[in-house]
Design a protein around this motif. Structure first.
Motif, PDB file in Angstrom:
ATOM      1  N   ASN A   1      -6.570  44.531  60.130  1.00 51.58           N
ATOM      2  CA  ASN A   1      -5.842  43.894  58.640  1.00 51.58           C
ATOM      3  C   ASN A   1      -4.516  44.633  58.502  1.00 51.58           C
ATOM      4  OD1 ASN A   1      -5.343  42.621  56.351  1.00 51.58           O
ATOM      5  ND2 ASN A   1      -7.079  43.927  55.323  1.00 51.58           N
ATOM      6  N   THR A   2      -3.535  43.650  58.919  1.00 49.92           N
ATOM      7  CA  THR A   2      -2.134  44.061  58.600  1.00 49.92           C
ATOM      8  C   THR A   2      -1.536  43.344  57.533  1.00 49.92           C
ATOM      9  OG1 THR A   2      -1.249  42.820  60.254  1.00 49.92           O
ATOM     10  CG2 THR A   2      -1.776  44.736  60.853  1.00 49.92           C
ATOM     11  N   ALA A   3      -2.293  42.923  56.624  1.00 48.97           N
ATOM     12  CA  ALA A   3      -1.679  42.343  55.358  1.00 48.97           C
ATOM     13  C   ALA A   3      -0.882  43.123  54.598  1.00 48.97           C
ATOM     14  CB  ALA A   3      -2.837  41.734  54.532  1.00 48.97           C
ATOM     15  N   PRO A   4       0.247  42.902  53.999  1.00 47.79           N
ATOM     16  CA  PRO A   4       0.912  44.057  53.215  1.00 47.79           C
ATOM     17  C   PRO A   4       0.269  44.705  52.083  1.00 47.79           C
ATOM     18  CG  PRO A   4       2.199  41.787  53.363  1.00 47.79           C
ATOM     19  CD  PRO A   4       0.672  41.524  53.748  1.00 47.79           C
ATOM     20  N   ARG A   5      -0.870  44.315  51.602  1.00 47.48           N
ATOM     21  CA  ARG A   5      -1.660  45.018  50.487  1.00 47.48           C
ATOM     22  C   ARG A   5      -2.591  46.070  51.110  1.00 47.48           C
ATOM     23  NH1 ARG A   5       1.051  45.161  45.939  1.00 47.48           N
ATOM     24  NH2 ARG A   5       2.036  43.009  45.206  1.00 47.48           N
ATOM     25  N   SER A   6      -3.092  45.848  52.534  1.00 48.23           N
ATOM     26  CA  SER A   6      -4.101  46.735  53.205  1.00 48.23           C
ATOM     27  C   SER A   6      -3.497  48.061  53.526  1.00 48.23           C
ATOM     28  CB  SER A   6      -4.536  45.786  54.244  1.00 48.23           C
ATOM     29  OG  SER A   6      -3.741  45.947  55.301  1.00 48.23           O
ATOM     30  N   PRO A   7      -4.400  48.919  53.592  1.00 51.35           N
ATOM     31  CA  PRO A   7      -3.913  50.335  54.197  1.00 51.35           C
ATOM     32  C   PRO A   7      -3.322  50.217  55.386  1.00 51.35           C
ATOM     33  CG  PRO A   7      -6.210  50.562  53.147  1.00 51.35           C
ATOM     34  CD  PRO A   7      -5.779  49.022  53.345  1.00 51.35           C
ATOM     35  N   ASP A   8      -3.634  49.595  56.338  1.00 54.59           N
ATOM     36  CA  ASP A   8      -2.868  49.466  57.695  1.00 54.59           C
ATOM     37  C   ASP A   8      -1.615  48.777  57.530  1.00 54.59           C
ATOM     38  OD1 ASP A   8      -5.190  50.851  58.841  1.00 54.59           O
ATOM     39  OD2 ASP A   8      -5.704  48.753  59.945  1.00 54.59           O
ATOM     40  N   GLY A   9      -1.624  47.678  56.691  1.00 55.15           N
ATOM     41  CA  GLY A   9      -0.370  46.930  56.449  1.00 55.15           C
ATOM     42  C   GLY A   9       0.621  47.763  55.813  1.00 55.15           C
ATOM     43  N   GLN A  10       0.262  48.594  54.850  1.00 63.03           N
ATOM     44  CA  GLN A  10       1.298  49.416  54.260  1.00 63.03           C
ATOM     45  C   GLN A  10       1.864  50.559  55.135  1.00 63.03           C
ATOM     46  OE1 GLN A  10      -0.747  51.431  50.963  1.00 63.03           O
ATOM     47  NE2 GLN A  10      -0.790  49.436  49.728  1.00 63.03           N
ATOM     48  N   VAL A  11       1.011  51.097  56.272  1.00 64.58           N
ATOM     49  CA  VAL A  11       1.711  51.886  57.235  1.00 64.58           C
ATOM     50  C   VAL A  11       2.524  51.134  58.073  1.00 64.58           C
ATOM     51  CG1 VAL A  11       0.918  53.134  59.286  1.00 64.58           C
ATOM     52  CG2 VAL A  11      -0.451  53.359  57.171  1.00 64.58           C
ATOM     53  N   VAL A  12       2.302  49.847  58.511  1.00 69.46           N
ATOM     54  CA  VAL A  12       2.820  48.889  59.323  1.00 69.46           C
ATOM     55  C   VAL A  12       4.257  48.629  58.488  1.00 69.46           C
ATOM     56  CG1 VAL A  12       3.041  46.629  60.053  1.00 69.46           C
ATOM     57  CG2 VAL A  12       1.312  47.716  60.752  1.00 69.46           C
ATOM     58  N   THR A  13       4.038  48.384  57.168  1.00 68.77           N
ATOM     59  CA  THR A  13       5.337  48.152  56.492  1.00 68.77           C
ATOM     60  C   THR A  13       6.309  49.337  56.508  1.00 68.77           C
ATOM     61  OG1 THR A  13       4.405  46.467  55.106  1.00 68.77           O
ATOM     62  CG2 THR A  13       6.439  47.405  54.330  1.00 68.77           C
TER      63      THR A  13
END
Length: 103
Positions: A36-48
């Motif tokens: 899950n790389t959505a902007p609000r997910s934990p993984d997404g925040q790291v990706v951002t």
């Protein structure tokens, strides 16, 4: 997928959106296609955060590459570049212009 590139045509500096898509692709290769790389997910925040840092790095490299050319450099960088060729920038001089308005 656009990436940072320097070739005979010039320099290609991807923006944040392209950097984020690159990081998302690499993230999913590492952690699986269902990550899950959505902007609000934990993984997404790291990706951002990683994408922002990558985009800023590319932007800095783009500015550095532009400062190594006569057409792209300005200010102190232009003075340093001209010093390499034993040249000096002309001092600023006043100028005048004539202008006629019709209405």
């Amino acid at each position: 997928m656009a990436a940072f590139a320097i070739d005979e045509a010039g320099i290609t500096v991807p923006r944040y959106a392209e950097a984020r898509s690159i990081v998302v692709e690499l993230w999913r290769e590492e952690f699986g296609p269902n990550a899950n790389t959505a902007p609000r997910s934990p993984d997404g925040q790291v990706v951002t955060i990683a994408a922002i840092l990558l985009a800023l790095s590319w932007q800095g490299l783009g500015q550095l590459a532009a400062n190594l050319t006569f057409r792209g450099s300005e200010g102190g960088y232009l003075d340093l570049l001209l010093d390499l060729f034993a040249r000096r920038r002309l001092d600023a001089a006043a100028s005048t212009a004539s202008l006629v308005w019709y209405g």
